[in-house]
Design an enzyme around this catalytic site. Structure first.
Site, PDB file in Angstrom:
ATOM      1  N   GLU A 291       0.891  -0.963   0.248  1.00 11.17           N
ATOM      2  CA  GLU A 291      -0.110  -0.244   0.188  1.00 11.17           C
ATOM      3  C   GLU A 291       1.073   1.635  -0.206  1.00 11.17           C
ATOM      4  O   GLU A 291       1.005   1.768  -0.516  1.00 11.17           O
ATOM      5  CB  GLU A 291      -0.844   0.201   1.567  1.00 11.17           C
ATOM      6  CG  GLU A 291      -2.025  -1.312   1.611  1.00 11.17           C
ATOM      7  CD  GLU A 291      -3.005  -0.934   0.006  1.00 11.17           C
ATOM      8  OE1 GLU A 291      -2.982  -0.259  -0.007  1.00 11.17           O
ATOM      9  OE2 GLU A 291      -3.759  -2.407   0.901  1.00 11.17           O
TER      10      GLU A 291
ATOM     11  N   ASN B 226       1.056   3.349  -2.859  1.00 12.35           N
ATOM     12  CA  ASN B 226       0.910   5.951  -2.608  1.00 12.35           C
ATOM     13  C   ASN B 226       1.938   6.404  -3.546  1.00 12.35           C
ATOM     14  O   ASN B 226       1.698   6.972  -3.558  1.00 12.35           O
ATOM     15  CB  ASN B 226       0.657   5.731  -1.345  1.00 12.35           C
ATOM     16  CG  ASN B 226      -0.493   5.739  -0.293  1.00 12.35           C
ATOM     17  OD1 ASN B 226      -1.531   5.490  -1.153  1.00 12.35           O
ATOM     18  ND2 ASN B 226      -0.791   5.888   0.651  1.00 12.35           N
TER      19      ASN B 226
ATOM     20  N   ARG C 123      -9.031   3.895  -7.340  1.00  9.88           N
ATOM     21  CA  ARG C 123      -8.304   3.500  -6.287  1.00  9.88           C
ATOM     22  C   ARG C 123      -9.217   4.035  -4.565  1.00  9.88           C
ATOM     23  O   ARG C 123     -10.945   5.037  -5.066  1.00  9.88           O
ATOM     24  CB  ARG C 123      -7.426   4.854  -5.406  1.00  9.88           C
ATOM     25  CG  ARG C 123      -6.480   4.661  -6.469  1.00  9.88           C
ATOM     26  CD  ARG C 123      -5.620   3.602  -6.778  1.00  9.88           C
ATOM     27  NE  ARG C 123      -5.071   2.799  -5.350  1.00  9.88           N
ATOM     28  CZ  ARG C 123      -4.794   2.294  -5.268  1.00  9.88           C
ATOM     29  NH1 ARG C 123      -4.757   1.440  -6.099  1.00  9.88           N
ATOM     30  NH2 ARG C 123      -4.049   1.833  -4.297  1.00  9.88           N
TER      31      ARG C 123
END
Lengths: 123, 151
Positions: B50, B54, B109
């Protein structure tokens, strides 16, 4: 030609009795989700299924990109009049994240899950 | 009391999405040396996936930059992972950490990245300066090793 470097996820698509089934396997992350998305959308638009079943129970890894993948396909199928089932089974790799998101609160979406409720999950 | 550092790795990777899986392999590789449970190992790999995503999707949106990852293993079986970038930074960290919040308008997202990191790790700290970059520090302490002879 599509570049498929490092895409370690697979989607098998089967149409049976008006139900479209996507069987997913491998690792679903932001990278592989982009490719899976194309393949899955193509089939959804081709068949406009009344019932869409996405089976995540055999995937070996998933992060929140898998959530985006499931929700995106749900939105498309739902807009075309289909009902959606997301299958988790006993797969903890994806189950925890789907539970956290409260997916079952979306109209027309059923979550098939056989796991205990974990921390961080929305009821 | 300072913790004893057992091992560490540092990675520098370009922010290409293919490196999400590469990162998981590398981080998974060093964490495996502590004999985590399958669940602990999976949770850590997911959290770092994750964080790196990002950097790729948000920090360096529209461009390719360098992602700096460091993993430190300590004697008390805690794992500290730091993911750093020199990207656009986060304007409002509190807002960004809210579940379902995302600045991604075009993609899919879900806005759950930080939520996943918080849930799967014991602690998460986010530092950011707009225009300069972001640093995410996560820690998880593994449960006691089972039944193995200490070498």
């Amino acid at each position: 030609m599509k570049k498929t470097v490092g895409v370690r996820a697979f989607c098998k698509c089967v149409l049976e009795n008006g139900e479209l089934l996507f069987s997913l396997s491998g690792e679903i992350d932001h990278h592989s989700a982009a490719y899976l998305r194309e393949e899955m959308d193509m089939e959804i638009y081709r068949y406009k299924p009344k019932k869409l079943r996405m089976d995540f129970s055999k995937i070996s890894f998933m992060d929140s990109a898998g959530l985006g993948l499931a929700v995106g396909r749900y939105r498309k199928a739902w807009a075309l009049g289909g009902e959606v089932t997301v299958v988790v089974g006993k797969n903890e790799r994806c189950g925890h994240i789907f539970q956290m998101a409260g997916l079952e609160r979306l109209p027309g979406l059923t979550l098939e899950i056989a796991l205990p409720i974990k921390k961080g999950s929305k009821k | 009391m300072k913790k004893e550092l057992l091992n560490q790795i540092s990675l520098r990777l370009p922010s290409l999405s293919v490196n999400e899986g590469v990162t998981r392999s590398m981080v998974g590789g060093i964490v495996a040396t502590l004999d985590p449970t399958v669940e602990e190992w999976s949770d850590i790999r997911c959290a770092v996936s994750e964080a790196v995503t990002n950097c790729i999707v948000h920090a360096y949106r529209g461009t390719v930059g360098v992602i700096y990852i460091s993993v430190k293993l300590y004697a008390d079986r805690s794992v500290q992972i730091e993911v750093r970038d020199k990207g656009c930074g986060i304007a409002d960290i509190k807002e960004a950490r809210q579940p379902l919040f995302t600045t991604d308008s075009e993609g899919e997202r879900s806005g759950m990245g930080f939520s996943v990191m918080e849930t799967f790790m014991d602690s998460l700290r986010v530092y950011s300066v707009c225009g300069k970059g972001t640093r995410v520090v996560m820690q998880k302490r593994l449960s006691e090793q089972n039944g193995r002879r200490k070498i």
